[in-house]
Design a protein around this motif. Sequence first.
Motif, mmCIF file in Angstrom:
data_model
loop_
_atom_site.group_PDB
_atom_site.id
_atom_site.type_symbol
_atom_site.label_atom_id
_atom_site.label_comp_id
_atom_site.label_asym_id
_atom_site.label_seq_id
_atom_site.Cartn_x
_atom_site.Cartn_y
_atom_site.Cartn_z
ATOM 1 N N ASN A 124 0.819 -1.209 0.000
ATOM 2 C CA ASN A 124 0.000 0.000 0.000
ATOM 3 C C ASN A 124 0.855 1.262 0.000
ATOM 4 O OD1 ASN A 124 -2.450 -1.349 -0.033
ATOM 5 N ND2 ASN A 124 -2.664 -1.349 2.184
ATOM 6 N N ALA A 125 1.928 1.245 0.791
ATOM 7 C CA ALA A 125 2.790 2.423 0.891
ATOM 8 C C ALA A 125 3.418 2.763 -0.452
ATOM 9 C CB ALA A 125 3.871 2.187 1.939
ATOM 10 N N SER A 147 0.511 3.888 -6.141
ATOM 11 C CA SER A 147 0.160 5.228 -6.610
ATOM 12 C C SER A 147 -1.334 5.462 -6.422
ATOM 13 C CB SER A 147 0.508 5.370 -8.091
ATOM 14 O OG SER A 147 -0.343 4.539 -8.875
ATOM 15 N N LEU A 148 -1.737 6.723 -6.502
ATOM 16 C CA LEU A 148 -3.156 7.038 -6.409
ATOM 17 C C LEU A 148 -3.927 6.360 -7.533
ATOM 18 C CD1 LEU A 148 -5.503 8.576 -5.114
ATOM 19 C CD2 LEU A 148 -4.899 10.553 -6.546
ATOM 20 N N TYR A 192 -9.631 3.582 -2.987
ATOM 21 C CA TYR A 192 -10.061 4.895 -3.458
ATOM 22 C C TYR A 192 -10.883 4.811 -4.745
ATOM 23 C CZ TYR A 192 -6.583 6.720 -0.136
ATOM 24 O OH TYR A 192 -5.859 7.013 0.994
ATOM 25 N N ASP A 237 -1.750 17.117 -4.614
ATOM 26 C CA ASP A 237 -1.556 15.828 -3.940
ATOM 27 C C ASP A 237 -2.392 15.760 -2.656
ATOM 28 O OD1 ASP A 237 -0.501 13.288 -3.920
ATOM 29 O OD2 ASP A 237 1.407 13.863 -3.007
ATOM 30 N N ARG A 260 -2.914 12.358 -0.529
ATOM 31 C CA ARG A 260 -1.755 11.965 0.273
ATOM 32 C C ARG A 260 -1.498 12.969 1.394
ATOM 33 N NH1 ARG A 260 2.361 8.311 -0.736
ATOM 34 N NH2 ARG A 260 1.741 8.076 -2.918
ATOM 35 N N ASP A 261 -1.794 14.237 1.129
ATOM 36 C CA ASP A 261 -1.574 15.271 2.150
ATOM 37 C C ASP A 261 -2.455 15.077 3.375
ATOM 38 O OD1 ASP A 261 0.237 16.534 0.489
ATOM 39 O OD2 ASP A 261 -1.116 18.169 -0.083
ATOM 40 N N TRP A 281 -2.172 7.097 3.905
ATOM 41 C CA TRP A 281 -2.154 6.572 2.546
ATOM 42 C C TRP A 281 -2.777 5.179 2.483
ATOM 43 C CZ3 TRP A 281 -2.375 8.803 -1.707
ATOM 44 C CH2 TRP A 281 -2.024 8.187 -2.910
ATOM 45 N N ALA A 282 -3.564 4.937 1.433
ATOM 46 C CA ALA A 282 -4.299 3.685 1.254
ATOM 47 C C ALA A 282 -5.304 3.479 2.387
ATOM 48 C CB ALA A 282 -3.363 2.489 1.143
ATOM 49 N N ASN A 317 -5.012 12.014 8.407
ATOM 50 C CA ASN A 317 -3.725 11.974 9.093
ATOM 51 C C ASN A 317 -3.592 13.239 9.942
ATOM 52 O OD1 ASN A 317 -3.141 14.024 7.270
ATOM 53 N ND2 ASN A 317 -1.895 12.722 5.933
#
Length: 387
Positions: free
Chosen positions: A242-243, A246-247, A257, A356, A359-360, A364-365, A370
């Motif tokens: 997952n890390a 890509s999107l 997503y 982005d 991710r911001d 992620w995933a 966050n």
Amino acid sequence: MAVSAGNARALRLARVILVNVALAIALLAATEFVLHRLYNWTNPFLDHGENALRSRDPVFTHTLRPNFDGYDVWGPVTPRIFTNSLGFKDGATRSVPAISDRKRIVFIGDSFTEGVGLPYEQTFVGRFAQAFPEIDVLNAGVSSYAPSVYYEKLKFYLDKGLKFDEAIVYIDISDIQDESISYRYDQNGALEIGVFTPNPEQCLPSAYQLLTRSPPGWLEKRSFVAEFVSNLIFVKKANAANAGASLRELMQPGRVYSRDWSRAVWTFDDQASCYGEAGVAGGVRKALRQMDRLHALLSAQGVALSVGVYPWPHQLLYDVENSRQAQIWRDWCAGKCRRFFDHFPAFFQYKDTHPDYVRDLFFWADVHFNDRGNSLLADDLVAQYRR
């Protein structure tokens, strides 16, 4: 033929090793036998809804353990977590009196409000508490809650004598599906949680779908230790996959997503699957009914009610700022709520200037905010609260 001293020592060492290996295997087998008898083939090394932090509750299905000081696991992160005497996530272990000498606000919601993956001070509730030290802020939110639990949990604590001035309920995108297929009342009127639909694995897909999980082998089916180790290895590989994704990869059909992720897309797809026989509309109606009950309960106690909403990545990717989620709860709040906190504009404004943005703002995933996502929500909440 005489055996040399060196060979004799090697033979003795080999026998010692074999004996110890045999004893270890025998001890492991005996341990496995006892564990299987004690736990009825339910692996005690795996999380089945209860662990050092999380426990079941007979009234509102599940909660956090009181006065916890330790670590929680969320994907690849392990934040330090504290709970207070009520079992609410907090900045430290502390005793919460029934009556506060300050104005008291109780937040409640699901995993977003709990602030999974982050210590309390980085969550939006913790940041709100730091912005208003004159207010006693309590966070009753826990992962997988929905309006049925908001009602039952707040009623439980009101009945126990807990006094507060305002309840701020953060309605999550997932609450509609949870009300549709995950919460129901049994014949005695007790709230229960499950996945009350055929083929539940299709309705609640794994976050690790980048990797295919092989069926358990012969040893994994018979050994708790082997099952635990296999699960640990898979999770580590899945987190790594997952890390590195890509999107675009994560937006493919069936992935976290994607436009067809049923748990998230009901706001722009009324035909989304896995919402029970009544569909998305039925889930919305049930959520509204339960919030009606909560409003009546709080009104009878003289407690103000406010509601907040925010987007998932899917709303930022595929929906509009004036999302169905915001429309439903804005309309419901009219004449009922002290405040309605609509955070969709703040997140869509961020999207407009930050390419982005997924991710911001999100792990992620994952769909959860966050540190930066919580900060954005908290800043907007504080600004709206001060108006």
